[in-house]
Design a protein around this motif. Structure first.
Motif, PDB file in Angstrom:
ATOM      1  N   VAL A 109       6.738   7.363  -0.104  1.00 33.10           N
ATOM      2  CA  VAL A 109       5.480   6.619   0.002  1.00 33.10           C
ATOM      3  C   VAL A 109       5.527   5.370  -0.872  1.00 33.10           C
ATOM      4  N   VAL A 110       6.031   5.498  -2.083  1.00 30.53           N
ATOM      5  CA  VAL A 110       6.143   4.328  -2.965  1.00 30.53           C
ATOM      6  C   VAL A 110       7.083   3.295  -2.338  1.00 30.53           C
ATOM      7  N   THR A 111       8.170   3.756  -1.740  1.00 30.27           N
ATOM      8  CA  THR A 111       9.080   2.842  -1.055  1.00 30.27           C
ATOM      9  C   THR A 111       8.388   2.146   0.106  1.00 30.27           C
ATOM     10  N   ALA A 112       7.650   2.905   0.901  1.00 33.21           N
ATOM     11  CA  ALA A 112       6.924   2.316   2.035  1.00 33.21           C
ATOM     12  C   ALA A 112       5.928   1.275   1.567  1.00 33.21           C
ATOM     13  N   PHE A 113       5.184   1.590   0.511  1.00 30.69           N
ATOM     14  CA  PHE A 113       4.196   0.644  -0.007  1.00 30.69           C
ATOM     15  C   PHE A 113       4.869  -0.587  -0.611  1.00 30.69           C
ATOM     16  N   SER A 114       5.998  -0.400  -1.285  1.00 25.76           N
ATOM     17  CA  SER A 114       6.678  -1.560  -1.892  1.00 25.76           C
ATOM     18  C   SER A 114       7.261  -2.479  -0.820  1.00 25.76           C
ATOM     19  N   GLU A 115       7.665  -1.917   0.306  1.00 21.96           N
ATOM     20  CA  GLU A 115       8.149  -2.763   1.408  1.00 21.96           C
ATOM     21  C   GLU A 115       6.996  -3.467   2.116  1.00 21.96           C
ATOM     22  N   ALA A 116       5.859  -2.788   2.217  1.00 21.81           N
ATOM     23  CA  ALA A 116       4.699  -3.377   2.892  1.00 21.81           C
ATOM     24  C   ALA A 116       4.021  -4.452   2.049  1.00 21.81           C
ATOM     25  N   TRP A 117       3.953  -4.227   0.745  1.00 25.51           N
ATOM     26  CA  TRP A 117       3.244  -5.129  -0.156  1.00 25.51           C
ATOM     27  C   TRP A 117       4.090  -5.454  -1.388  1.00 25.51           C
ATOM     28  N   PRO A 118       5.214  -6.147  -1.191  1.00 27.00           N
ATOM     29  CA  PRO A 118       6.066  -6.459  -2.337  1.00 27.00           C
ATOM     30  C   PRO A 118       5.420  -7.504  -3.237  1.00 27.00           C
ATOM     31  N   CYS A 119       5.753  -7.456  -4.494  1.00 29.25           N
ATOM     32  CA  CYS A 119       5.280  -8.464  -5.430  1.00 29.25           C
ATOM     33  C   CYS A 119       6.228  -9.664  -5.383  1.00 29.25           C
ATOM     34  N   ASP A 120       5.658 -10.844  -5.498  1.00 35.35           N
ATOM     35  CA  ASP A 120       6.491 -12.064  -5.491  1.00 35.35           C
ATOM     36  C   ASP A 120       6.955 -12.385  -6.878  1.00 35.35           C
TER      37      ASP A 120
END
Length: 120
Positions: A109-120
């Motif tokens: 889930v953390v991986t999915a969220f980090s791919e969906a909403w990565p920090c710039d």
């Protein structure tokens, strides 16, 4: 009386232990369920992870010595993301990566969220 207590222990404890998801596949079963209680468990689980990420980002600075900080700093979820969008994001990611669903759900889930909403 003591026998009744042991019977209750063996009935109740396994059900309490199943309140968390061991794998992504188990989480997906609830997220794709048409049964309201199962779908609510999915939604609550994903919301809890999202809230934990937001809390960690707010509480720890970038140089924090915290074991989860590097993972959480890579998720910058916009404020307008709804609980429904969390579920949709997870399901779409999981459907693209079915080979990974045997891994721990929280990691996925953390991986999915980090791919969906990565920090710039």
């Amino acid at each position: 009386m003591q026998r009744l207590l042991w019977i209750m222990v063996f009935i109740v404890l396994p059900n309490l232990a199943s309140a968390y998801y061991e794998t992504g596949r188990e989480l997906m079963r609830n997220c794709e369920s048409s049964e309201a209680p199962r779908w609510a468990l999915c939604r609550g689980y994903l919301t809890g992870i999202a809230d934990s990420i937001d809390t960690a980002r707010a509480e720890y600075t970038e140089d924090a010595d915290h074991p989860f900080f590097p993972t959480f700093t890579n998720v910058c979820r916009p404020d307008d993301v709804t609980r429904g969008k969390l579920v949709k994001t997870w399901i779409e990611w999981a459907n693209r990566h079915p080979e990974m669903l045997r891994r721990p759900a929280v990691d996925l889930v953390v991986t999915a969220f980090s791919e969906a909403w990565p920090c710039d």
